[in-house]
Write an enzyme that holds these catalytic residues in place. Structure first.
Site, short mmCIF file in Angstrom:
data_model
loop_
_atom_site.label_atom_id
_atom_site.label_comp_id
_atom_site.label_asym_id
_atom_site.label_seq_id
_atom_site.Cartn_x
_atom_site.Cartn_y
_atom_site.Cartn_z
N TYR A 1 -12.21 -25.76 16.98
CA TYR A 1 -12.30 -26.02 15.60
C TYR A 1 -11.80 -27.64 15.21
CZ TYR A 1 -11.31 -26.54 10.63
OH TYR A 1 -11.45 -26.78 9.03
N ASP B 1 -9.89 -33.96 20.84
CA ASP B 1 -9.27 -33.74 19.43
C ASP B 1 -8.09 -33.29 19.77
OD1 ASP B 1 -10.31 -31.61 16.63
OD2 ASP B 1 -8.60 -32.72 17.03
N LYS C 1 -1.52 -34.15 11.56
CA LYS C 1 -0.54 -33.45 11.44
C LYS C 1 0.73 -34.07 11.67
CE LYS C 1 -3.45 -29.34 12.82
NZ LYS C 1 -3.59 -28.50 11.62
P1 KE4 Z 1 -7.36 -31.10 8.79
O1 KE4 Z 1 -8.46 -31.51 8.04
O2 KE4 Z 1 -7.15 -29.70 8.25
O3 KE4 Z 1 -6.09 -32.17 8.47
O4 KE4 Z 1 -7.46 -31.27 10.28
C1 KE4 Z 1 -8.62 -30.47 10.86
C2 KE4 Z 1 -8.27 -30.10 12.34
C3 KE4 Z 1 -9.16 -30.81 13.40
N1 KE4 Z 1 -8.86 -30.64 14.68
C4 KE4 Z 1 -8.00 -29.73 14.93
C5 KE4 Z 1 -7.82 -29.26 16.53
C6 KE4 Z 1 -7.22 -28.75 14.21
O5 KE4 Z 1 -6.59 -27.84 14.51
C7 KE4 Z 1 -7.60 -29.08 12.62
C8 KE4 Z 1 -6.79 -28.41 11.57
N2 KE4 Z 1 -6.09 -26.90 12.14
C9 KE4 Z 1 -6.15 -26.01 11.12
C10 KE4 Z 1 -5.30 -24.77 11.84
N3 KE4 Z 1 -6.32 -23.83 12.33
C11 KE4 Z 1 -5.21 -26.46 9.76
C12 KE4 Z 1 -4.98 -25.10 8.93
C13 KE4 Z 1 -6.05 -24.95 7.85
O6 KE4 Z 1 -7.02 -25.17 8.08
O7 KE4 Z 1 -5.41 -24.36 6.73
#
Ligand code: KE4
Length: 436
Positions: free
Chosen positions: A146, A241, A269
């Protein structure tokens, strides 16, 4: 003490009147595990406390950012000072350069870095510059990985042999999905075959070098080297990523552990210390295409905002300065995972436990888990029983089998012991459910 969620239940009902599903990010809704999500009132160190007064040892840590623990005094004090100077200027500040330098000191592959406000923005923008640099259109991603919720990557594998993507959500145009090829993680043959068919038109491969969004799945030995070799062979860019794995699986992320130099990296993060942030960066010859240095447009009102930059800078400084920080956190993660695995074996339950640095995950499966298909063989029913039994004992895990868990510098030996003890109670309940 039995946990009650009365106030959270009322709050959740009210929230659903005003916010889709009552939450601002789907996984928080507990839809995957059932029940009422606790509404959090405050947090400190390794603990979060909900509005019913229930305390939890927290292994979600806001999905990764809180590696120092919640409300670290140095971060809080720095933010208070920054707040007194204003919240956002929409103009360059010294702290943006300082944070960027702190990132580059740990991720030398990132010669130029652009700050944005989320991991989604980072991966969305990095695809644009990869396509501009290579003048190619196709992107390769991996099933179970993801990268945020923008159209270009909300794509899943098409049916049959064709690897052309199909939308992974309503609202994603077929045409955009078709430009994204999806292959299984840890499968060199599929990647090689995809490049054999489409290599001349593949702009980039984007991968979670240590996957955390299908549950935690590690790259098989030599896999990332092969991905690097194949992308170089065809002139495609390799994008790591590391939004989740950066500063998490090791100080320098997966690229430090596996000694792979990607062309571009996405972060998020931890680099914002709990405030909204994302970043993308890499080779200077690629990143110099980004406006205003070059023609590839990307912008953001709050990109590099002084509060997130301040929280991130203090966090990264502490990650560098605290002696043996990663060694200590990794040891805590290993002790916890070994203890949980042993507890499961006491009840003759077969689970898969994966861990690296300050990140870990577990699958209710008696088979090896090395990609999304094998992850989906897990028994989510058993996971859900385990999850709720842990929650009611004050252990807050990710509310989905297909998420990872996160250790912090604030977790104590007592937290680890309490979590292992709670897992015994939870495994006993799981065992009894499998008998009935
Ligand atoms: P954000 O847009 O949520 O800051 O990041 C997206 C993203 C991009 N790449 C990786 C590897 C990620 O894990 C994420 C976001 N992680 C999720 C956890 N599965 C955030 C939690 C959520 O979606 O509420």
């Amino acid at each position: 003490m039995s946990y009650k969620f009365d106030k959270s239940a009322v709050a959740f009902a009210e929230a659903k009147l005003h916010i889709p599903g009552g939450v601002n990010s789907p996984v928080r809704s507990f839809r995957s595990v059932g029940g009422t999500p606790p509404f959090i009132a405050r947090a400190l160190g390794s603990q979060i406390i909900d509005i019913d007064g229930n305390r939890y040892i927290d292994y979600v840590g806001s999905w990764g950012p809180m590696i120092l623990g919640h409300a670290h005094p140095a971060v809080t004090e720095a933010l208070q000072r920054a707040l007194s100077l204003g919240t956002s200027y929409g103009a360059p500040t010294l702290v943006e350069t300082e944070l960027t330098k702190s990132i580059k000191a740990v991720f030398p592959s990132m010669e130029l870095v652009r700050m944005v406000n989320s991991g989604t923005e980072a991966t969305m923008s990095v695809l644009r510059v990869a396509r501009a640099f290579t003048k190619r259109t196709k992107i390769v991603k991996f099933a179970g990985c993801y990268h945020g919720h923008h159209d270009g990557l909300l794509v899943k594998a098409g049916s049959g042999a064709a690897t052309f993507g199909v939308p992974d959500s309503p609202g994603v145009p077929e045409g955009i999905a078709a430009a994204t090829l999806t292959v299984p993680y840890n499968d060199v043959h599929s990647l090689t075959e995809t490049f054999r068919q489409h290599g001349e038109d593949i702009a980039a491969v984007i991968i979670e070098p240590v996957a955390g969004n299908m549950g935690m799945v590690l790259p098989l030995a030599g896999y990332l080297e092969k991905v690097r070799q194949i992308t170089s062979q065809y002139g495609a860019l390799l994008i790591f990523d590391e939004v989740m794995s950066g500063f998490r699986v090791a100080h320098g992320g997966a690229q430090q552990i596996y000694k792979i130099q990607p062309d571009l990296t996405c972060l998020g993060k931890i680099i914002g210390g709990g405030l909204p942030v994302g970043a993308y960066g890499g080779r200077r010859d690629i990143m110099e295409l980004i406006a205003p240095a070059g023609p590839v447009y990307q912008a953001g009102t709050l990109s590099g905002n002084p509060l997130a930059m301040t929280a991130g800078l203090v966090t990264l400084k502490l990650l560098t300065e605290i002696p043996d920080l990663y060694k200590k956190i990794s040891a805590k993660t290993a002790a916890l995972c070994i203890g949980i695995k042993q507890a499961a074996e006491e009840f003759e339950l077969k689970i898969q436990v994966h861990y690296l640095g300050a990140m870990f995950g577990m699958f209710f499966s008696d088979k090896r888990v090395y990609d999304y298909d094998s992850a989906k063989q897990s028994d989510t029913g058993l996971f859900n029983i385990f999850f709720h039994t842990m929650l009611e004992q004050g252990i807050y895990l990710a509310p989905s089998q297909f998420e990872a868990a996160f250790m912090s510098a604030a977790h104590s030996e007592e937290d680890i012991a309490a979590t292992i003890a709670a897992s015994r109670v939870a495994f006993e309940k799981v065992k009894n459910c499998t008998k009935s």
